[in-house]
Design a protein around this motif. Structure first.
Motif, PDB file in Angstrom:
ATOM      1  N   SER A  48       0.832  -1.206   0.000  1.00 30.02           N
ATOM      2  CA  SER A  48       0.000   0.000   0.000  1.00 30.02           C
ATOM      3  C   SER A  48       0.865   1.253   0.000  1.00 30.02           C
ATOM      4  O   SER A  48       0.586   2.222  -0.729  1.00 30.02           O
ATOM      5  CB  SER A  48      -0.921   0.010   1.223  1.00 30.02           C
ATOM      6  OG  SER A  48      -1.844  -1.057   1.175  1.00 30.02           O
ATOM      7  N   ALA A  49       1.914   1.249   0.810  1.00 26.01           N
ATOM      8  CA  ALA A  49       2.805   2.407   0.888  1.00 26.01           C
ATOM      9  C   ALA A  49       3.482   2.651  -0.458  1.00 26.01           C
ATOM     10  O   ALA A  49       3.684   3.802  -0.861  1.00 26.01           O
ATOM     11  CB  ALA A  49       3.850   2.195   1.978  1.00 26.01           C
ATOM     12  N   TYR A  50       3.827   1.566  -1.147  1.00 23.20           N
ATOM     13  CA  TYR A  50       4.457   1.718  -2.463  1.00 23.20           C
ATOM     14  C   TYR A  50       3.479   2.358  -3.459  1.00 23.20           C
ATOM     15  O   TYR A  50       3.845   3.292  -4.185  1.00 23.20           O
ATOM     16  CB  TYR A  50       4.915   0.356  -2.981  1.00 23.20           C
ATOM     17  CG  TYR A  50       5.292   0.391  -4.444  1.00 23.20           C
ATOM     18  CD1 TYR A  50       6.487   0.973  -4.870  1.00 23.20           C
ATOM     19  CD2 TYR A  50       4.422  -0.130  -5.410  1.00 23.20           C
ATOM     20  CE1 TYR A  50       6.819   1.025  -6.212  1.00 23.20           C
ATOM     21  CE2 TYR A  50       4.755  -0.085  -6.754  1.00 23.20           C
ATOM     22  CZ  TYR A  50       5.943   0.491  -7.148  1.00 23.20           C
ATOM     23  OH  TYR A  50       6.270   0.556  -8.479  1.00 23.20           O
ATOM     24  N   LYS A  59      -5.604   6.549  -0.582  1.00 21.74           N
ATOM     25  CA  LYS A  59      -5.759   5.483   0.406  1.00 21.74           C
ATOM     26  C   LYS A  59      -6.011   4.186  -0.351  1.00 21.74           C
ATOM     27  O   LYS A  59      -7.149   3.893  -0.735  1.00 21.74           O
ATOM     28  CB  LYS A  59      -6.912   5.788   1.373  1.00 21.74           C
ATOM     29  CG  LYS A  59      -6.754   7.077   2.161  1.00 21.74           C
ATOM     30  CD  LYS A  59      -5.557   7.024   3.108  1.00 21.74           C
ATOM     31  CE  LYS A  59      -5.432   8.315   3.915  1.00 21.74           C
ATOM     32  NZ  LYS A  59      -4.192   8.323   4.732  1.00 21.74           N
ATOM     33  N   TYR A  60      -4.968   3.442  -0.601  1.00 19.60           N
ATOM     34  CA  TYR A  60      -5.081   2.265  -1.458  1.00 19.60           C
ATOM     35  C   TYR A  60      -6.125   1.278  -0.935  1.00 19.60           C
ATOM     36  O   TYR A  60      -6.871   0.673  -1.711  1.00 19.60           O
ATOM     37  CB  TYR A  60      -3.713   1.581  -1.584  1.00 19.60           C
ATOM     38  CG  TYR A  60      -3.715   0.390  -2.508  1.00 19.60           C
ATOM     39  CD1 TYR A  60      -3.957   0.544  -3.870  1.00 19.60           C
ATOM     40  CD2 TYR A  60      -3.476  -0.907  -2.025  1.00 19.60           C
ATOM     41  CE1 TYR A  60      -3.971  -0.554  -4.732  1.00 19.60           C
ATOM     42  CE2 TYR A  60      -3.480  -2.002  -2.878  1.00 19.60           C
ATOM     43  CZ  TYR A  60      -3.736  -1.823  -4.227  1.00 19.60           C
ATOM     44  OH  TYR A  60      -3.753  -2.904  -5.076  1.00 19.60           O
ATOM     45  N   PHE A 172       9.372   5.099   4.484  1.00 22.55           N
ATOM     46  CA  PHE A 172       9.254   3.758   3.928  1.00 22.55           C
ATOM     47  C   PHE A 172      10.394   2.854   4.375  1.00 22.55           C
ATOM     48  O   PHE A 172      10.228   1.652   4.512  1.00 22.55           O
ATOM     49  CB  PHE A 172       9.211   3.859   2.398  1.00 22.55           C
ATOM     50  CG  PHE A 172       8.906   2.552   1.737  1.00 22.55           C
ATOM     51  CD1 PHE A 172       7.743   1.866   2.039  1.00 22.55           C
ATOM     52  CD2 PHE A 172       9.780   1.995   0.827  1.00 22.55           C
ATOM     53  CE1 PHE A 172       7.445   0.659   1.441  1.00 22.55           C
ATOM     54  CE2 PHE A 172       9.499   0.788   0.222  1.00 22.55           C
ATOM     55  CZ  PHE A 172       8.327   0.123   0.524  1.00 22.55           C
ATOM     56  N   GLU A 173      11.571   3.426   4.622  1.00 23.49           N
ATOM     57  CA  GLU A 173      12.710   2.620   5.051  1.00 23.49           C
ATOM     58  C   GLU A 173      12.934   2.724   6.561  1.00 23.49           C
ATOM     59  O   GLU A 173      13.959   2.355   7.071  1.00 23.49           O
ATOM     60  CB  GLU A 173      13.989   3.101   4.329  1.00 23.49           C
ATOM     61  CG  GLU A 173      13.896   3.106   2.817  1.00 23.49           C
ATOM     62  CD  GLU A 173      13.802   1.707   2.226  1.00 23.49           C
ATOM     63  OE1 GLU A 173      14.241   0.773   2.906  1.00 23.49           O
ATOM     64  OE2 GLU A 173      13.285   1.565   1.118  1.00 23.49           O
ATOM     65  N   GLY A 174      11.963   3.267   7.284  1.00 22.08           N
ATOM     66  CA  GLY A 174      12.178   3.642   8.677  1.00 22.08           C
ATOM     67  C   GLY A 174      11.987   2.551   9.695  1.00 22.08           C
ATOM     68  O   GLY A 174      11.979   1.361   9.377  1.00 22.08           O
ATOM     69  N   HIS A 175      11.789   2.985  10.942  1.00 23.95           N
ATOM     70  CA  HIS A 175      11.777   2.051  12.055  1.00 23.95           C
ATOM     71  C   HIS A 175      10.570   1.133  12.034  1.00 23.95           C
ATOM     72  O   HIS A 175      10.541   0.105  12.684  1.00 23.95           O
ATOM     73  CB  HIS A 175      11.816   2.811  13.373  1.00 23.95           C
ATOM     74  CG  HIS A 175      10.498   3.400  13.780  1.00 23.95           C
ATOM     75  ND1 HIS A 175      10.021   4.573  13.251  1.00 23.95           N
ATOM     76  CD2 HIS A 175       9.546   2.958  14.644  1.00 23.95           C
ATOM     77  CE1 HIS A 175       8.835   4.836  13.790  1.00 23.95           C
ATOM     78  NE2 HIS A 175       8.530   3.875  14.622  1.00 23.95           N
TER      79      HIS A 175
END
Length: 523
Positions: A48-50, A59-60, A172-175
């Motif tokens: 979804s984030a992609y 909002k996918y 997207f690459e986070g914690h």
């Protein structure tokens, strides 16, 4: 709440959920459903984030399935490796799970669709069969469809309630991705700890993994790729990623695993740690008999915790002695103990600049016969850099004090280093624990090759050869005598003084008694 507190709370809650929802089902049998649901949620949110690409207006999960064009779908599969329809996202399925009378069959179709979406794409083999162990028709879930759906709904709800934050909030690459990966590792670790002997077959404790990864990648700022020939759930490979994010691992992570369920766990583990399908290659099969990646070798880093002393074909297959992995040693590992077969396999796949760090059963370092001949081959060709003895009870399913064998093809001298780290551990209730400080101690002396009394010795080739190529750490390092040093002269002096004092007291007591008796006679 700090990130450490968040992780601790997340881990407490996820293990609580795992135990609550399984009911009477054995935790080992039920692990696929909890781990699979966590994976399903992760890839749903990741996908979804992609698609949303950071655009808050999209909002996918709320879109119609028909909105996605074939071009968008094609591009997504090429990038992410798979496709999930909006209606099939975890969030939408979990929201209706408790009232969905066909939940088990719906889930089976969703998983089949996700796997089928990669058909014909480069990611096909990495996605195929990922959900094979998430059997929604299994009687482990219940005897009736209703029972199965009730338990599945409970698992989905429990995983849905976990607070991982949002991809959008953390980047997207986070914690957020780290939390998913940590939760998965935590679950695998706990299942392994509670699974008895079988637990150790698919998971290497995190601290031991850290040591092995640091040994294999020591001194290298970039490597072409990293390989584990008996990769289990992939924990060793991923520990290398976690420890060496600053290093460049150019062509990714390679592994082979014999157990089908564990093979699926390893692939899920890669995705959950944000290793995309084009950066890992995990294959199913028997590494010793049907090895993969022969065309991909050599590898600059190899890490492995192969099964201890398992049986294999060995001399029953006359072609194996001509295999380029085993032929140079001139002898095959015993049929009843395949340990050195894994060692020779790893050596064959190792590059001229790399290292292999392999967990080994201690018996292979001193037994005679074929194992002695293989040790002689390794030492004569100067491949053995270091042998490290670890404390007992560090691994799940065994209390054995194992060794780590470090192989190298670029040694600068002909000595073999031995490190006795058997005293480095923290006592815990169930298993001993290797601490970061212990790992640092080992790595410091591994790097310096310094001789340290009772801890580390670099032994000349001639001495190892004269000792029948025995590679047991205890043969070269004297254990420290922790008994209290007693000063005999001082003890004798103290004893003499004590005896003198006792005699003096006796005289004084006798005098007092005589005085009392005399007074009684006078009376």
């Amino acid at each position: 709440m700090t990130s450490i507190q968040q992780r601790a709370e997340l881990q407490r809650r996820i293990w609580q959920i795992a135990n609550e929802v399984r009911g009477a089902v054995d935790g080992w049998d039920f692990k696929q459903y909890v781990l699979g649901s966590l994976f399903y949620r992760f890839i749903s949110e990741n996908f979804s984030a992609y698609i949303e690409g950071g655009d808050d207006s999209i909002k996918y999960a709320e879109l119609s399935d028909s909105v996605i064009t074939p071009d968008i779908k094609d591009d997504a599969i090429k990038t992410k490796g798979y496709y999930i329809k909006p209606s099939q996202l975890f969030v939408n399925v979990a929201a209706k799970a408790s009232t969905n009378e066909s939940l088990n069959t719906d889930l089976a179709k969703i998983f089949a669709d996700i796997e089928a979406s990669a058909s014909g794409y480069p990611s096909e083999q990495d996605i195929k069969g990922l959900f094979a162990d998430f059997d929604t028709t299994s009687n482990r879930l219940g005897n009736t469809v209703r029972d199965k759906n009730t338990r599945l709904a409970a698992v989905l709800k429990g995983v849905a309630d976990l607070d991982f934050g949002n991809f959008e909030d953390s980047g997207f690459e986070g914690h957020q991705i780290d939390l998913f990966g940590d939760a998965y590792e935590f679950l695998i670790s706990n299942y392994a700890a509670n699974a008895g002997k079988s637990g150790g077959e698919f998971f290497t404790p995190q601290q031991v993994s850290k040591l092995i990864a640091r040994l294999a990648m020591h001194g290298q700022t970039s490597i072409n790729k990293i390989y584990d020939p008996a990769c289990g759930s992939g924990s060793l490979l991923l520990q290398a990623k976690k420890q060496f994010d600053d290093h460049i691992i150019e062509d990714g992570f390679f592994g082979q695993e014999l157990n089908h369920t564990t093979y699926n766990l390893a692939r899920m583990n890669m995705f959950l740690h944000n290793v995309n399908y084009d950066k890992f290659n995990i294959q199913l099969g028997d590494t010793l008999i049907e090895p993969h990646f022969g065309d991909d070798k050599p590898f600059d880093a190899i890490v492995s915790n192969p099964p201890y002393s398992v049986k294999w074909k060995g001399s029953d297959d006359p072609t194996l002695i001509n295999d380029d992995r085993f032929a140079p040693a001139g002898v095959l590992a015993p049929k009843s103990k395949a340990d050195f077969a894994f060692v020779l396999h790893a050596l064959s796949y190792l590059s001229a600049k790399g290292r292999a760090a392999i967990v080994c059963f201690p018996g292979i370092f001193y037994r005679g016969g074929a194992e002695q001949k293989i040790r002689q081959y390794l030492v004569d060709n100067n491949y053995v850099e270091t042998v490290i003895s670890l404390a007992s009870n560090l691994f799940y399913g065994t209390t054995i004090a194992v060794n780590i064998l470090v192989l190298s093809k670029h040694k600068t001298d002909t000595t073999t280093q031995f490190i006795d780290a058997s005293g480095l551990f923290k006592k815990e209730t169930n298993n001993n624990l290797l601490l970061d400080g212990h790992i640092d101690q080992i790595m410091t002396v591994f790097d310096s090759k310094a001789n340290v009394d009772h801890f580390a010795q670099s032994v000349p080739f001639e001495k190892v050869a004269a000792n029948d190529y025995n590679l047991s750490v205890s043969s070269y390092i004297d254990a420290k005598d922790n008994r209290e040093v007693v000063n005999i002269a001082q003890v004798n002096a103290e004893l003499k003084a004590t005896v003198t004092r006792i005699n003096q007291l006796r005289k004084e007591i006798d005098a007092i008694v005589a005085e009392i008796e005399g007074e009684e006679l006078d009376a």
